[in-house]
Design an enzyme around this catalytic site. Structure first.
Site, short mmCIF file in Angstrom:
data_model
loop_
_atom_site.label_atom_id
_atom_site.label_comp_id
_atom_site.label_asym_id
_atom_site.label_seq_id
_atom_site.Cartn_x
_atom_site.Cartn_y
_atom_site.Cartn_z
N GLY A 1 0.80 -1.22 0.00
CA GLY A 1 0.00 0.00 0.00
C GLY A 1 0.83 1.27 0.00
N HIS B 1 9.07 6.05 4.71
CA HIS B 1 8.41 6.79 5.79
C HIS B 1 7.76 5.82 6.74
CE1 HIS B 1 5.59 6.34 2.43
NE2 HIS B 1 4.61 6.30 3.32
P1 5GP Z 1 1.88 5.42 2.12
O1 5GP Z 1 0.53 5.10 1.55
O2 5GP Z 1 2.90 5.61 1.02
O3 5GP Z 1 2.34 4.51 3.19
O4 5GP Z 1 1.69 6.81 2.86
C1 5GP Z 1 1.79 8.04 2.22
C2 5GP Z 1 1.18 9.05 3.15
O5 5GP Z 1 1.59 10.34 2.74
C3 5GP Z 1 -0.36 9.06 3.12
O6 5GP Z 1 -0.85 8.80 4.43
C4 5GP Z 1 -0.70 10.45 2.63
O7 5GP Z 1 -1.84 10.99 3.29
C5 5GP Z 1 0.55 11.24 2.94
N1 5GP Z 1 0.82 12.35 2.04
C6 5GP Z 1 0.77 12.32 0.68
N2 5GP Z 1 1.14 13.52 0.18
C7 5GP Z 1 1.42 14.31 1.26
C8 5GP Z 1 1.85 15.67 1.38
O8 5GP Z 1 2.07 16.38 0.41
N3 5GP Z 1 2.03 16.14 2.64
C9 5GP Z 1 1.81 15.37 3.75
N4 5GP Z 1 2.00 15.95 4.95
N5 5GP Z 1 1.40 14.09 3.67
C10 5GP Z 1 1.21 13.57 2.44
#
Ligand code: 5GP
Ligand code: ZN
Length: 113
Positions: free
Chosen positions: A92, A99
């Site tokens: 996901g 991160h």
């Molecule tokens: P992943 O799905 O890759 O584990 O998590 C990515 C996370 O990054 C998501 O929870 C999404 O809401 C967050 N996210 C995406 N773009 C941005 C952004 O520009 N700024 C911040 N603060 N969070 C972001």
């Protein structure tokens, strides 16, 4: 640093984020679309694609230490919290910069949806 990576741009300060904490190696900022009352992302300052590409144990350790500090700063140390990293498609992962999500302020269900 990648010009096209959102989290590299947050680290560089060229797009805004609500910074919570930082150390020499890592930066913590609030998720744009929070899934819990506390939802903070903790990233290495250096671009690393995902946990699968992580090659520096000290760097990952510093990121994890900052995750624990964020939990203390946001008052989660007593109540508990969850730290998650998503890797690749089935994991996901939507942003290709390593991160860790720090999630808390409510009871976490398991398995996650
Ligand atoms: P992943 O799905 O890759 O584990 O998590 C990515 C996370 O990054 C998501 O929870 C999404 O809401 C967050 N996210 C995406 N773009 C941005 C952004 O520009 N700024 C911040 N603060 N969070 C972001
Ligand atoms: Zn990046």
């Amino acid at each position: 640093m990648s010009d096209t990576c959102i989290f590299c741009r947050i680290v560089a300060g060229t797009i805004p984020a609500r910074i919570v904490a930082q150390n020499e190696v890592a930066l913590a900022f609030r998720d744009l679309n929070p899934q819990a009352p506390v939802h903070v992302l903790v990233v290495p300052r250096r671009h690393v694609d995902s946990l699968a590409a992580a090659d520096d144990a000290a760097e990952v350790g510093a990121v994890m230490a900052l995750a624990a500090e964020v939990a203390r700063l946001d008052g989660l140390a007593e109540s508990g919290y969850r730290v998650v990293t998503n890797v690749g498609g089935d994991g996901g992962q939507t942003v290709g910069h390593l991160h860790f999500h720090v999630l808390g302020g409510r009871s976490m269900t398991w398995p996650p949806g």
